[in-house]
Design a protein around this motif. Sequence first.
Motif, short mmCIF file in Angstrom:
data_model
loop_
_atom_site.label_atom_id
_atom_site.label_comp_id
_atom_site.label_asym_id
_atom_site.label_seq_id
_atom_site.Cartn_x
_atom_site.Cartn_y
_atom_site.Cartn_z
N GLY A 275 50.96 64.41 29.34
CA GLY A 275 49.96 64.50 28.46
C GLY A 275 49.25 63.26 27.67
O GLY A 275 48.78 63.21 26.67
N LYS A 276 49.82 62.17 28.37
CA LYS A 276 49.14 60.82 28.15
C LYS A 276 48.17 60.25 29.21
O LYS A 276 48.79 60.51 30.52
N VAL A 277 47.23 59.68 28.93
CA VAL A 277 46.24 59.10 29.98
C VAL A 277 46.11 57.57 29.80
O VAL A 277 45.87 57.47 28.49
N TRP A 278 46.11 56.78 30.83
CA TRP A 278 45.83 55.38 30.48
C TRP A 278 44.57 54.98 31.32
O TRP A 278 44.53 55.21 32.46
N LEU A 279 43.70 54.73 30.32
CA LEU A 279 42.33 54.38 31.00
C LEU A 279 42.10 52.75 30.87
O LEU A 279 42.13 52.13 29.82
N ARG A 280 41.83 52.11 31.99
CA ARG A 280 41.56 50.72 31.98
C ARG A 280 40.15 50.43 31.93
O ARG A 280 39.21 51.06 32.44
N PHE A 281 39.77 49.32 31.15
CA PHE A 281 38.26 49.24 30.98
C PHE A 281 38.18 47.75 30.50
O PHE A 281 39.15 46.88 30.11
N ASP A 282 37.05 47.09 30.94
CA ASP A 282 36.65 45.94 30.63
C ASP A 282 35.66 45.81 29.21
O ASP A 282 34.58 46.46 29.17
N PRO A 283 36.21 45.35 28.03
CA PRO A 283 35.68 45.21 26.90
C PRO A 283 34.29 44.71 26.70
O PRO A 283 33.40 44.99 26.05
N ALA A 284 33.87 43.66 27.91
CA ALA A 284 32.77 42.99 27.82
C ALA A 284 31.71 44.00 28.28
O ALA A 284 30.56 43.92 27.91
N ARG A 285 31.95 44.91 28.96
CA ARG A 285 31.02 45.80 29.61
C ARG A 285 31.32 47.18 29.01
O ARG A 285 30.03 47.88 28.84
N THR A 286 32.35 47.68 28.61
CA THR A 286 32.34 48.90 27.68
C THR A 286 32.98 48.71 26.34
O THR A 286 34.15 48.49 26.19
N PRO A 287 32.18 48.51 25.36
CA PRO A 287 32.66 48.27 24.06
C PRO A 287 33.73 49.51 23.67
O PRO A 287 33.50 50.56 23.98
N PRO A 288 34.84 48.76 23.26
CA PRO A 288 36.04 49.90 22.74
C PRO A 288 35.51 50.98 21.78
O PRO A 288 35.83 52.23 22.24
N ALA A 289 34.52 50.62 20.96
CA ALA A 289 34.20 51.58 19.82
C ALA A 289 33.54 52.88 20.67
O ALA A 289 33.48 54.11 20.57
N ALA A 290 32.74 52.39 21.57
CA ALA A 290 31.76 53.44 22.35
C ALA A 290 32.76 54.23 23.35
O ALA A 290 32.55 55.48 23.60
N LEU A 291 33.81 53.60 24.06
CA LEU A 291 34.70 54.28 24.77
C LEU A 291 35.36 55.49 24.10
O LEU A 291 35.48 56.56 24.37
N VAL A 292 35.97 54.95 22.88
CA VAL A 292 36.67 55.74 21.97
C VAL A 292 35.82 57.05 21.51
O VAL A 292 36.16 58.22 21.59
N ALA A 293 34.71 56.67 21.09
CA ALA A 293 33.74 57.56 20.86
C ALA A 293 33.50 58.91 21.82
O ALA A 293 33.39 59.86 21.50
N SER A 294 33.32 58.27 23.07
CA SER A 294 32.92 59.16 24.16
C SER A 294 34.47 60.13 24.48
O SER A 294 34.00 61.23 25.02
#
Length: 323
Positions: A275-294
């Motif tokens: 029930g857990k998912v790990w998502l890797r992202f580059d904060p310079a390209r994908t702002p954390p706030a936008a990712l969380v919101a999406s």
Amino acid sequence: MPVIEVADLVKEFRRTKRQEGSFAGLRTLLTREQTVKRAVDGISFQVGLGEMVGYLGPNGAGKSTTIKMLTGILVPTSGTVRVAGTVPWRDRARNARQIGVVFGQRSQLWWDLPLRDSLWLIGRLYDVPTARFEEKQRQFTEVLDLGSFLDTPVRQLSLGQRMRGDLAAAMLYDPSILYLDEPTVGLDVVAKERIRAFVGELNRESGTTVVLTTHDLDDVEELCDRIVLIDHGKVAYDGAVAELKTRYAPHRELVVQTDRLESVEGAEVVRREEGKVWLRFDPARTPPAALVASVLARHEVTDLSIVEPELESVIHRIYADRG
Ligand SMILES: Nc1ncnc2c1ncn2[C@@H]1O[C@H](COP(=O)(O)OP(=O)(O)O)[C@@H](O)[C@H]1O
Ligand SMILES: [Mg+2]
């Protein structure tokens, strides 16, 4: 204004090579063939007044050898060192008054004397006025909690107690620079924490410049803004801890507790577990706030957190890259 200036520093150790086979001892004596070990191989860096720098590297990288040249114990093969205007090995007496040194592996205290007497002797050696000495001893006894073992001979102290005694001894005469070589090695969490708190307070209250060598990267995360990373006697990285993470480990992970999540734009699923998912992202390209919101807009989420890379894994990656 740099207080420590190191330029093109080199230290070679020469050893007579041991011959093998029959009459090995005799042949070793006769041939006197030498091997040369370049422990420090052209190191340059500067430390500013009041900075706390982590001097890091794998075993045998040349950290202790550097510290010994900075403190004047060893003479370099070539290169220059200036510490607050002195050349440490040439002006040992003057240098000794401006620096405190703690080697985790070796005590500076008198083995057979109670800690109290060692401290008193050091006060005398460094001409600390009596009133000042008493004030310092009172202060350190409190902050480092020395009270219960001040009258115990040093040889009977636990490692953590001895280390606290060594720290007090190193700072009794108010040196402006403190060198710590593996001060927390072998200590339990509580003792480590007490030493970190003491060093952090010295820096904040007295502006003490600190050069710290350690295997425990929690020491570094807690105390240092900057690290100098060495490998095979050379500087591999010199800069801010935060910059090191962005340069070598730009990715963050968003850990989401959710029933179903196939994919999200701007991030890559790198792990799934109960029930857990790990998502890797580059904060310079994908702002954390936008990712969380999406993620929140599209999925039923019970918990989520963003994970920073560990300093340890970042450093391992640098060594791996260097081969
Ligand atoms: N006195 C010495 N004689 C010969 N070789 C030494 C001496 N001191 C250190 N070395 C060698 O120099 C290298 C660097 O040692 P050191 O500075 O102690 O590394 P570190 O503190 O980073 O673990 C190692 O290969 C070590 O074996
Ligand atoms: Mg060492």
